[in-house]
Design a protein around this motif. Structure first.
Motif, PDB file in Angstrom:
ATOM      1  N   ILE A 100       1.640  -2.324 -11.437  1.00  0.00           N
ATOM      2  CA  ILE A 100       2.349  -1.163 -10.865  1.00  0.00           C
ATOM      3  C   ILE A 100       3.018  -0.371 -11.989  1.00  0.00           C
ATOM      4  CG2 ILE A 100       4.292  -0.476  -9.376  1.00  0.00           C
ATOM      5  CD1 ILE A 100       3.424  -2.922  -7.555  1.00  0.00           C
ATOM      6  N   GLU A 101       3.695  -1.102 -12.883  1.00  0.00           N
ATOM      7  CA  GLU A 101       4.357  -0.448 -14.038  1.00  0.00           C
ATOM      8  C   GLU A 101       3.371   0.351 -14.871  1.00  0.00           C
ATOM      9  OE1 GLU A 101       6.323  -3.185 -16.787  1.00  0.00           O
ATOM     10  OE2 GLU A 101       7.436  -3.939 -15.048  1.00  0.00           O
ATOM     11  N   GLU A 102       2.188  -0.254 -15.082  1.00  0.00           N
ATOM     12  CA  GLU A 102       1.168   0.376 -15.933  1.00  0.00           C
ATOM     13  C   GLU A 102       0.339   1.412 -15.167  1.00  0.00           C
ATOM     14  OE1 GLU A 102       0.190  -0.904 -19.461  1.00  0.00           O
ATOM     15  OE2 GLU A 102       2.325  -1.253 -19.125  1.00  0.00           O
ATOM     16  N   ARG A 103       0.628   1.551 -13.886  1.00  0.00           N
ATOM     17  CA  ARG A 103      -0.132   2.454 -12.996  1.00  0.00           C
ATOM     18  C   ARG A 103      -1.621   2.140 -13.027  1.00  0.00           C
ATOM     19  NH1 ARG A 103       3.395   7.839 -14.260  1.00  0.00           N
ATOM     20  NH2 ARG A 103       5.234   7.053 -13.263  1.00  0.00           N
ATOM     21  N   ASP A 104      -1.906   0.819 -13.077  1.00  0.00           N
ATOM     22  CA  ASP A 104      -3.295   0.349 -13.085  1.00  0.00           C
ATOM     23  C   ASP A 104      -3.665  -0.020 -11.643  1.00  0.00           C
ATOM     24  OD1 ASP A 104      -5.704  -0.978 -13.356  1.00  0.00           O
ATOM     25  OD2 ASP A 104      -5.170  -1.883 -15.286  1.00  0.00           O
ATOM     26  N   HIS A 105      -4.156   0.964 -10.906  1.00  0.00           N
ATOM     27  CA  HIS A 105      -4.449   0.744  -9.483  1.00  0.00           C
ATOM     28  C   HIS A 105      -5.588  -0.246  -9.279  1.00  0.00           C
ATOM     29  CE1 HIS A 105      -1.642   3.873  -8.467  1.00  0.00           C
ATOM     30  NE2 HIS A 105      -2.234   4.679  -9.338  1.00  0.00           N
ATOM     31  N   ALA A 106      -6.565  -0.231 -10.189  1.00  0.00           N
ATOM     32  CA  ALA A 106      -7.699  -1.164 -10.067  1.00  0.00           C
ATOM     33  C   ALA A 106      -7.214  -2.606 -10.227  1.00  0.00           C
ATOM     34  CB  ALA A 106      -8.763  -0.835 -11.111  1.00  0.00           C
ATOM     35  N   ALA A 107      -6.350  -2.832 -11.202  1.00  0.00           N
ATOM     36  CA  ALA A 107      -5.820  -4.191 -11.403  1.00  0.00           C
ATOM     37  C   ALA A 107      -4.976  -4.596 -10.204  1.00  0.00           C
ATOM     38  CB  ALA A 107      -4.999  -4.254 -12.694  1.00  0.00           C
ATOM     39  N   ASN A 108      -4.187  -3.669  -9.709  1.00  0.00           N
ATOM     40  CA  ASN A 108      -3.342  -3.967  -8.547  1.00  0.00           C
ATOM     41  C   ASN A 108      -4.214  -4.378  -7.363  1.00  0.00           C
ATOM     42  OD1 ASN A 108      -1.257  -4.211  -6.772  1.00  0.00           O
ATOM     43  ND2 ASN A 108      -0.721  -2.053  -6.716  1.00  0.00           N
ATOM     44  N   SER A 109      -5.281  -3.614  -7.123  1.00  0.00           N
ATOM     45  CA  SER A 109      -6.181  -3.916  -6.012  1.00  0.00           C
ATOM     46  C   SER A 109      -6.852  -5.280  -6.214  1.00  0.00           C
ATOM     47  CB  SER A 109      -7.222  -2.801  -5.917  1.00  0.00           C
ATOM     48  OG  SER A 109      -8.215  -3.162  -5.009  1.00  0.00           O
ATOM     49  N   PHE A 110      -7.323  -5.532  -7.426  1.00  0.00           N
ATOM     50  CA  PHE A 110      -7.956  -6.814  -7.765  1.00  0.00           C
ATOM     51  C   PHE A 110      -6.992  -7.974  -7.498  1.00  0.00           C
ATOM     52  CE2 PHE A 110      -8.054  -9.976 -11.277  1.00  0.00           C
ATOM     53  CZ  PHE A 110      -9.245 -10.623 -10.975  1.00  0.00           C
ATOM     54  N   LEU A 111      -5.743  -7.785  -7.860  1.00  0.00           N
ATOM     55  CA  LEU A 111      -4.750  -8.865  -7.754  1.00  0.00           C
ATOM     56  C   LEU A 111      -4.351  -9.181  -6.320  1.00  0.00           C
ATOM     57  CD1 LEU A 111      -2.592  -7.817 -10.808  1.00  0.00           C
ATOM     58  CD2 LEU A 111      -3.759 -10.027 -10.569  1.00  0.00           C
ATOM     59  N   GLN A 112      -4.585  -8.254  -5.405  1.00  0.00           N
ATOM     60  CA  GLN A 112      -4.182  -8.505  -4.016  1.00  0.00           C
ATOM     61  C   GLN A 112      -4.906  -9.714  -3.422  1.00  0.00           C
ATOM     62  OE1 GLN A 112      -1.466  -7.088  -2.669  1.00  0.00           O
ATOM     63  NE2 GLN A 112      -1.392  -6.168  -4.705  1.00  0.00           N
ATOM     64  N   TRP A 113      -6.147  -9.938  -3.859  1.00  0.00           N
ATOM     65  CA  TRP A 113      -6.883 -11.125  -3.397  1.00  0.00           C
ATOM     66  C   TRP A 113      -6.104 -12.392  -3.759  1.00  0.00           C
ATOM     67  CZ3 TRP A 113      -8.873 -15.622  -5.397  1.00  0.00           C
ATOM     68  CH2 TRP A 113      -9.775 -16.316  -4.579  1.00  0.00           C
ATOM     69  N   PHE A 114      -5.539 -12.384  -4.960  1.00  0.00           N
ATOM     70  CA  PHE A 114      -4.782 -13.561  -5.426  1.00  0.00           C
ATOM     71  C   PHE A 114      -3.438 -13.698  -4.702  1.00  0.00           C
ATOM     72  CE2 PHE A 114      -7.847 -13.075  -8.806  1.00  0.00           C
ATOM     73  CZ  PHE A 114      -8.169 -14.386  -9.101  1.00  0.00           C
ATOM     74  N   HIS A 127       2.607 -12.593  -8.899  1.00  0.00           N
ATOM     75  CA  HIS A 127       3.500 -11.488  -8.542  1.00  0.00           C
ATOM     76  C   HIS A 127       3.942 -10.725  -9.786  1.00  0.00           C
ATOM     77  CE1 HIS A 127       4.625 -13.352  -4.368  1.00  0.00           C
ATOM     78  NE2 HIS A 127       3.339 -13.115  -4.523  1.00  0.00           N
ATOM     79  N   GLY A 128       4.136 -11.441 -10.882  1.00  0.00           N
ATOM     80  CA  GLY A 128       4.487 -10.792 -12.156  1.00  0.00           C
ATOM     81  C   GLY A 128       3.371  -9.859 -12.615  1.00  0.00           C
ATOM     82  N   LEU A 129       2.124 -10.298 -12.415  1.00  0.00           N
ATOM     83  CA  LEU A 129       0.971  -9.459 -12.796  1.00  0.00           C
ATOM     84  C   LEU A 129       0.907  -8.205 -11.927  1.00  0.00           C
ATOM     85  CD1 LEU A 129      -1.840 -12.133 -13.327  1.00  0.00           C
ATOM     86  CD2 LEU A 129      -0.887 -10.630 -15.075  1.00  0.00           C
ATOM     87  N   VAL A 130       1.194  -8.366 -10.632  1.00  0.00           N
ATOM     88  CA  VAL A 130       1.193  -7.198  -9.733  1.00  0.00           C
ATOM     89  C   VAL A 130       2.273  -6.216 -10.194  1.00  0.00           C
ATOM     90  CG1 VAL A 130       1.620  -6.402  -7.362  1.00  0.00           C
ATOM     91  CG2 VAL A 130       0.279  -8.470  -7.754  1.00  0.00           C
ATOM     92  N   ASN A 131       3.442  -6.738 -10.520  1.00  0.00           N
ATOM     93  CA  ASN A 131       4.525  -5.856 -10.997  1.00  0.00           C
ATOM     94  C   ASN A 131       4.088  -5.097 -12.246  1.00  0.00           C
ATOM     95  OD1 ASN A 131       6.136  -6.768  -8.957  1.00  0.00           O
ATOM     96  ND2 ASN A 131       7.248  -8.252 -10.209  1.00  0.00           N
ATOM     97  N   LEU A 132       3.406  -5.804 -13.144  1.00  0.00           N
ATOM     98  CA  LEU A 132       2.941  -5.154 -14.379  1.00  0.00           C
ATOM     99  C   LEU A 132       1.895  -4.076 -14.064  1.00  0.00           C
ATOM    100  CD1 LEU A 132       2.980  -5.034 -17.494  1.00  0.00           C
ATOM    101  CD2 LEU A 132       1.136  -6.730 -17.477  1.00  0.00           C
TER     102      LEU A 132
END
Ligand code: FEO
Length: 164
Positions: free
Chosen positions: A109-123, A102-107
């Motif tokens: 979002i903060e960094e506006r890294d949509h690809a990372a956010n999407s990747f992290l949803q699996w986790f 969840h901390g990574l997802v928050n980061l």
């Protein structure tokens, strides 16, 4: 491209996932020592899953043209008071990992890294499953109490866990 901050955080998560694999392998060794081979099998499968998680982060960093750094893996416990204590430890560990994800997802979002956010949803989804499966076994072990027969039945059931 990954931001420096995102790259560092994803690298840290590789280490956390490898640490998880090491914890579960240590739990497998504990169960092997107790001749609870079904429990040991379940833990071996879990350790491999964690290695798979680490590799997902590894591959994502590479795909984004980032750099992977492998840090030392922290020591893990080797002894527990009972099978129940092992699974309580596993559940607490998964709850901690959920917090990291969840901390990574928050980061992201903060960094506006949509690809990372999407990747992290699996986790995010995976952690719901990870916590649920550890919790289910904690509850079964509590029901088993001091019954050796119930413990052996559960050992047989966990020995049937599928996984590579
Ligand atoms: Fe990789 Fe058990 O979470």
């Amino acid at each position: 491209m990954l931001s420096e901050k995102m790259q560092a955080a994803l690298n840290k998560q590789i280490n956390a996932e490898l640490h998880s694999a090491y914890i579960y392998l240590s739990m497998a060794a504990y169960f092997e020592d107790k001749n609870l081979t079904g429990f040991a099998h379940w833990m071996r499968v879990q350790a491999k899953e964690e290695l798979g998680h680490a590799m997902k982060f590894f591959d994502f960093i590479v795909e984004r043209r980032g750099r992977v750094w492998l840090e030392p893996v922290a020591a893990v416990p080797t002894e527990w008071a009972s099978p129940l204590a092992v699974f309580e430890n596993a559940l607490a560990h998964e709850q901690k990992v959920t917090g990291l994800i969840h901390g990574l997802v928050n980061l992201a979002i903060e960094e506006r890294d949509h690809a990372a956010n999407s990747f992290l949803q699996w986790f995010v989804d995976e952690q719901v499953e990870e916590e649920a499966s550890a919790d289910a076994i904690v509850q079964q072990l509590k029901l088993a109490g001091d019954s050796g027969v119930a413990l052996l039945m559960l050992d047989r059931e966990l020995g049937a866990r599928q996984g590579d």
